[in-house]
Design an enzyme around this catalytic site. Structure first.
Site, PDB file in Angstrom:
ATOM      1  N   HIS A  74     -13.955 -12.444 -49.481  1.00 58.56           N
ATOM      2  CA  HIS A  74     -14.921 -12.829 -50.609  1.00 58.56           C
ATOM      3  C   HIS A  74     -15.795 -11.839 -50.873  1.00 58.56           C
ATOM      4  O   HIS A  74     -16.621 -11.527 -49.880  1.00 58.56           O
ATOM      5  CB  HIS A  74     -15.479 -14.149 -50.559  1.00 58.56           C
ATOM      6  N   TYR A 203     -22.910 -22.208 -54.647  1.00 61.27           N
ATOM      7  CA  TYR A 203     -24.089 -23.114 -54.083  1.00 61.27           C
ATOM      8  C   TYR A 203     -25.188 -23.483 -55.373  1.00 61.27           C
ATOM      9  O   TYR A 203     -25.810 -22.512 -56.101  1.00 61.27           O
ATOM     10  CB  TYR A 203     -24.990 -22.060 -53.104  1.00 61.27           C
ATOM     11  N   PRO A 295     -26.334 -25.736 -42.391  1.00 63.94           N
ATOM     12  CA  PRO A 295     -25.245 -25.119 -42.833  1.00 63.94           C
ATOM     13  C   PRO A 295     -25.388 -24.167 -44.176  1.00 63.94           C
ATOM     14  O   PRO A 295     -24.370 -23.255 -44.458  1.00 63.94           O
ATOM     15  CB  PRO A 295     -24.018 -26.044 -43.083  1.00 63.94           C
ATOM     16  N   LYS A 299     -24.050 -20.024 -41.252  1.00 65.24           N
ATOM     17  CA  LYS A 299     -24.387 -18.950 -40.003  1.00 65.24           C
ATOM     18  C   LYS A 299     -23.916 -19.671 -38.535  1.00 65.24           C
ATOM     19  O   LYS A 299     -24.170 -18.815 -37.803  1.00 65.24           O
ATOM     20  CB  LYS A 299     -25.996 -18.696 -40.218  1.00 65.24           C
ATOM     21  N   TYR A 387     -26.671 -12.817 -46.151  1.00 61.13           N
ATOM     22  CA  TYR A 387     -25.347 -13.783 -46.174  1.00 61.13           C
ATOM     23  C   TYR A 387     -24.305 -12.956 -45.554  1.00 61.13           C
ATOM     24  O   TYR A 387     -23.628 -13.666 -44.742  1.00 61.13           O
ATOM     25  CB  TYR A 387     -25.114 -13.987 -47.441  1.00 61.13           C
TER      26      TYR A 387
HETATM   27  P1  RFL Z   1     -19.199 -26.366 -30.776  1.00 61.80           P
HETATM   28  O1  RFL Z   1     -18.001 -26.194 -31.656  1.00 61.80           O
HETATM   29  O2  RFL Z   1     -19.939 -27.743 -30.770  1.00 61.80           O
HETATM   30  O3  RFL Z   1     -18.228 -26.633 -29.299  1.00 61.80           O
HETATM   31  C1  RFL Z   1     -18.734 -27.128 -28.185  1.00 61.80           C
HETATM   32  C2  RFL Z   1     -17.742 -27.537 -27.370  1.00 61.80           C
HETATM   33  O4  RFL Z   1     -18.109 -28.157 -26.085  1.00 61.80           O
HETATM   34  C3  RFL Z   1     -17.548 -29.353 -25.831  1.00 61.80           C
HETATM   35  N1  RFL Z   1     -18.459 -30.367 -24.925  1.00 61.80           N
HETATM   36  C4  RFL Z   1     -18.245 -30.371 -23.813  1.00 61.80           C
HETATM   37  N2  RFL Z   1     -17.202 -30.037 -22.999  1.00 61.80           N
HETATM   38  C5  RFL Z   1     -17.335 -30.430 -21.647  1.00 61.80           C
HETATM   39  N3  RFL Z   1     -18.274 -31.347 -21.020  1.00 61.80           N
HETATM   40  C6  RFL Z   1     -19.225 -31.735 -21.863  1.00 61.80           C
HETATM   41  N4  RFL Z   1     -19.891 -32.344 -21.448  1.00 61.80           N
HETATM   42  C7  RFL Z   1     -19.044 -31.385 -23.239  1.00 61.80           C
HETATM   43  N5  RFL Z   1     -20.040 -31.742 -24.192  1.00 61.80           N
HETATM   44  C8  RFL Z   1     -19.526 -31.078 -25.431  1.00 61.80           C
HETATM   45  C9  RFL Z   1     -17.287 -30.029 -27.344  1.00 61.80           C
HETATM   46  O5  RFL Z   1     -16.419 -31.224 -27.268  1.00 61.80           O
HETATM   47  C10 RFL Z   1     -16.987 -28.933 -28.087  1.00 61.80           C
HETATM   48  O6  RFL Z   1     -15.501 -28.664 -28.107  1.00 61.80           O
HETATM   49  O7  RFL Z   1     -20.043 -25.308 -30.492  1.00 61.80           O
HETATM   50  P2  RFL Z   1     -19.869 -23.512 -30.507  1.00 61.80           P
HETATM   51  O8  RFL Z   1     -18.807 -23.245 -29.828  1.00 61.80           O
HETATM   52  O9  RFL Z   1     -21.231 -23.270 -30.258  1.00 61.80           O
HETATM   53  O10 RFL Z   1     -19.515 -23.516 -32.039  1.00 61.80           O
HETATM   54  C11 RFL Z   1     -20.628 -23.522 -33.087  1.00 61.80           C
HETATM   55  C12 RFL Z   1     -20.119 -24.062 -34.247  1.00 61.80           C
HETATM   56  O11 RFL Z   1     -19.112 -25.068 -34.104  1.00 61.80           O
HETATM   57  C13 RFL Z   1     -21.165 -24.621 -35.128  1.00 61.80           C
HETATM   58  O12 RFL Z   1     -22.220 -23.760 -35.260  1.00 61.80           O
HETATM   59  C14 RFL Z   1     -20.699 -24.904 -36.799  1.00 61.80           C
HETATM   60  O13 RFL Z   1     -19.733 -25.404 -36.725  1.00 61.80           O
HETATM   61  C15 RFL Z   1     -21.895 -25.543 -37.192  1.00 61.80           C
HETATM   62  N6  RFL Z   1     -21.447 -26.485 -38.369  1.00 61.80           N
HETATM   63  C16 RFL Z   1     -21.080 -25.685 -39.555  1.00 61.80           C
HETATM   64  N7  RFL Z   1     -21.586 -24.450 -39.610  1.00 61.80           N
HETATM   65  C17 RFL Z   1     -21.344 -23.879 -40.863  1.00 61.80           C
HETATM   66  O14 RFL Z   1     -21.506 -22.634 -40.899  1.00 61.80           O
HETATM   67  N8  RFL Z   1     -20.648 -24.358 -41.703  1.00 61.80           N
HETATM   68  C18 RFL Z   1     -20.323 -25.761 -41.876  1.00 61.80           C
HETATM   69  O15 RFL Z   1     -19.816 -26.225 -42.886  1.00 61.80           O
HETATM   70  C19 RFL Z   1     -20.590 -26.522 -40.641  1.00 61.80           C
HETATM   71  N9  RFL Z   1     -20.222 -27.683 -40.552  1.00 61.80           N
HETATM   72  C20 RFL Z   1     -21.098 -27.690 -38.126  1.00 61.80           C
HETATM   73  C21 RFL Z   1     -20.627 -28.598 -39.458  1.00 61.80           C
HETATM   74  C22 RFL Z   1     -21.503 -28.325 -37.136  1.00 61.80           C
HETATM   75  C23 RFL Z   1     -21.339 -29.958 -37.055  1.00 61.80           C
HETATM   76  N10 RFL Z   1     -21.571 -30.588 -35.783  1.00 61.80           N
HETATM   77  C24 RFL Z   1     -21.912 -29.573 -34.699  1.00 61.80           C
HETATM   78  C25 RFL Z   1     -21.803 -31.814 -35.674  1.00 61.80           C
HETATM   79  C26 RFL Z   1     -20.266 -29.855 -39.364  1.00 61.80           C
HETATM   80  C27 RFL Z   1     -20.462 -30.472 -38.342  1.00 61.80           C
HETATM   81  C28 RFL Z   1     -20.146 -32.070 -38.123  1.00 61.80           C
HETATM   82  C1  PHB Z   2     -17.703 -24.635 -45.744  1.00 57.69           C
HETATM   83  O1  PHB Z   2     -16.751 -24.183 -46.531  1.00 57.69           O
HETATM   84  O2  PHB Z   2     -17.391 -25.629 -45.169  1.00 57.69           O
HETATM   85  C2  PHB Z   2     -18.901 -23.950 -46.021  1.00 57.69           C
HETATM   86  C3  PHB Z   2     -18.986 -22.975 -46.659  1.00 57.69           C
HETATM   87  C4  PHB Z   2     -20.395 -22.204 -46.730  1.00 57.69           C
HETATM   88  C5  PHB Z   2     -21.439 -22.990 -46.252  1.00 57.69           C
HETATM   89  C6  PHB Z   2     -21.348 -24.096 -45.489  1.00 57.69           C
HETATM   90  C7  PHB Z   2     -19.911 -24.530 -45.441  1.00 57.69           C
HETATM   91  O3  PHB Z   2     -22.761 -22.402 -46.495  1.00 57.69           O
END
Ligand code: RFL
Ligand code: PHB
Length: 393
Positions: A74, A203, A295, A299, A387
């Site tokens: 993109h 957005y 989100p 980032k 971004y």
């Molecule tokens: P993760 O992906 O949360 O992975 C952590 C892992 O640790 C495990 N864990 C354990 N393992 C052993 N013992 C324990 N006691 C444990 N407790 C937990 C968990 O099961 C998991 O597998 O963290 P990591 O690797 O730092 O990665 C970060 C990203 O996942 C996160 O920053 C993003 O996904 C944030 N986020 C989003 N970011 C975006 O940029 N765009 C999004 O649309 C977006 N949607 C989200 C999200 C985070 C969410 N969370 C954390 C609830 C949506 C959700 C629902």
């Molecule tokens: C997504 O595709 O899940 C997404 C994309 C951009 C964002 C957050 C989430 O800023």
């Protein structure tokens, strides 16, 4: 049973899996302990936008083949103000940088496949993971697997266990400083097998609240609408979400939006959070274990990747040259980038969301700022450079 490894990694999210893979490529061994089962970890729907630095890192880890084949480059995205769209040409404004749309789910699957193809130790369903001896000489992690107690001795622990994991909690409260903002709303996300309404993300700031049009592929769309925190999913049948998106994204986008049944729907709260320092003795925090961003700036996953880039480099130097310098500087170096991404995510959230206590003046400020960005190349450059991702120093 007792085992030994150089680096015990807690959590098989993108941070833990990528760290383990980068260490493996450099000949440093690690064992990943994950609380959930493989199917659960592989099906969590989360982020979708990868910065170029994250793509480069996945390449270095040897897990970028499918990303290159299926990821969508993109070069820009659009902002909408009450339905009127304008474009931020990221590529033009940053001297050639862009982002790649490729789901976190796919990144996770590729990393797990790489581990399993080399028979690397990746322990799913590890219960009651606890850290011991952080301040002493004997560092080890205990856990239970299939009812049996296990002990893993190690030189270092990487706490990659997300916001609710045990690693950050193992740092004494008097050492840890926490900075936090909770937002009075969440994002309701919908995933559907329909073509996206546009080839780039939109957005939208609308008087009724924020909306985002995103995608996972040319046939799979991901959309979000801002909702109050106490909203119930049951009150949002698919049709209501599509209707709300059509209003908030505006006529142009709505006329090209294909509706379809949801294959996933969830509400996520928004939060800004930073814990300092990211290192305590031989424990290193990375990713969501140390920080959360709303989100809006896409980032979260990218910050997890940049932490891991810094940590992997430091650990590799430690083993290759017995140099502790990188490990000692880890927290400060990682936090310098984290805070800038926190600022951008907080700012972008404030610019695009409707706050419950917003008075007409505050709304006019949003409208004025968005109009300024629309009309000023300098303002657009600031948005674009953040971004696509700031450099690692
Ligand atoms: P993760 O992906 O949360 O992975 C952590 C892992 O640790 C495990 N864990 C354990 N393992 C052993 N013992 C324990 N006691 C444990 N407790 C937990 C968990 O099961 C998991 O597998 O963290 P990591 O690797 O730092 O990665 C970060 C990203 O996942 C996160 O920053 C993003 O996904 C944030 N986020 C989003 N970011 C975006 O940029 N765009 C999004 O649309 C977006 N949607 C989200 C999200 C985070 C969410 N969370 C954390 C609830 C949506 C959700 C629902
Ligand atoms: C997504 O595709 O899940 C997404 C994309 C951009 C964002 C957050 C989430 O800023």
């Amino acid at each position: 049973m007792a085992q030994r490894t150089q680096v015990a990694i807690i959590g098989a999210g993108p941070a833990g899996l990528l760290l383990s893979q980068l260490l493996h490529v450099a000949g440093v061994d690690s064992i990943v302990l994950e609380r959930r089962d493989q199917a659960y970890v592989e099906s969590r729907i989360r982020a979708g936008v990868l910065e170029q630095g994250t793509v480069d890192l996945l390449e270095r880890a040897g897990v970028a083949d499918r990303l290159h084949a299926e990821g969508l480059p993109h070069n820009g995205f659009r902002l909408a103000l009450d339905g009127e769209l304008f474009r931020i040409d990221m590529r033009e404004l940053t001297g050639g940088k862009s982002v790649t749309v490729y789901g976190q789910t796919e990144v996770t699957r590729d990393l797990i496949a790489a581990h399993q193809s080399r028979n690397a130790p990746l322990v799913f369903e590890a219960e009651d993971v606890s850290l011991h001896g952080l301040d002493g000489d004997a560092l080890f992690v205990t856990y239970r697997r299939d009812g049996a107690e296990q002990r893993l001795d190690c030189d270092y622990v990487a706490g990659c266990d997300g916001f609710h994991g045990p690693s950050r909690a193992a740092i004494p409260a008097e050492v840890l400083r926490v900075y936090e903002r909770e937002y009075p709303f969440g994002w309701l996300g919908i995933l559907a097998d329909v073509p996206p309404c546009d080839h780039e993300l939109i957005y939208s700031n609308h008087a009724r609240g924020f909306a985002l049009a995103s995608m996972r592929s040319p046939t799979r769309s991901r959309y979000y609408v801002q909702v109050p925190l106490d909203e119930k999913l049951a009150d949002w049948p698919d049709e209501r979400i599509w209707d709300e998106l059509a209003i908030r994204l505006g006529e142009e986008a709505a006329s090209r939006m294909t509706r379809g049944p949801s294959i996933e729907k969830s509400i996520a709260p928004l939060r800004s959070f930073v814990a300092e320092p990211m290192r305590h003795g031989r424990l290193f925090l990375a990713g969501d274990a140390a920080h959360i961003v709303p989100p809006t700036g896409a980032k979260g996953l990218n910050l997890a990747a940049s932490d891991v880039a810094i940590l992997a480099e430091a650990l590799i130097r430690r083993y290759a040259h017995n140099s502790h310098e990188g490990l000692e500087g880890y927290s400060a170096r990682a936090l310098a980038r984290v805070w800038k991404a926190e600022r951008f995510s907080w700012w972008f959230t404030g610019l695009t969301h409707r706050f419950p206590d917003m008075d007409p003046f505050a709304r006019r400020m949003q409208v004025a700022e968005l109009s300024y960005i629309r009309d000023s190349a300098a303002a657009q450059r600031v948005v674009a450079e953040n971004y696509v991702g700031l450099p690692l120093h």
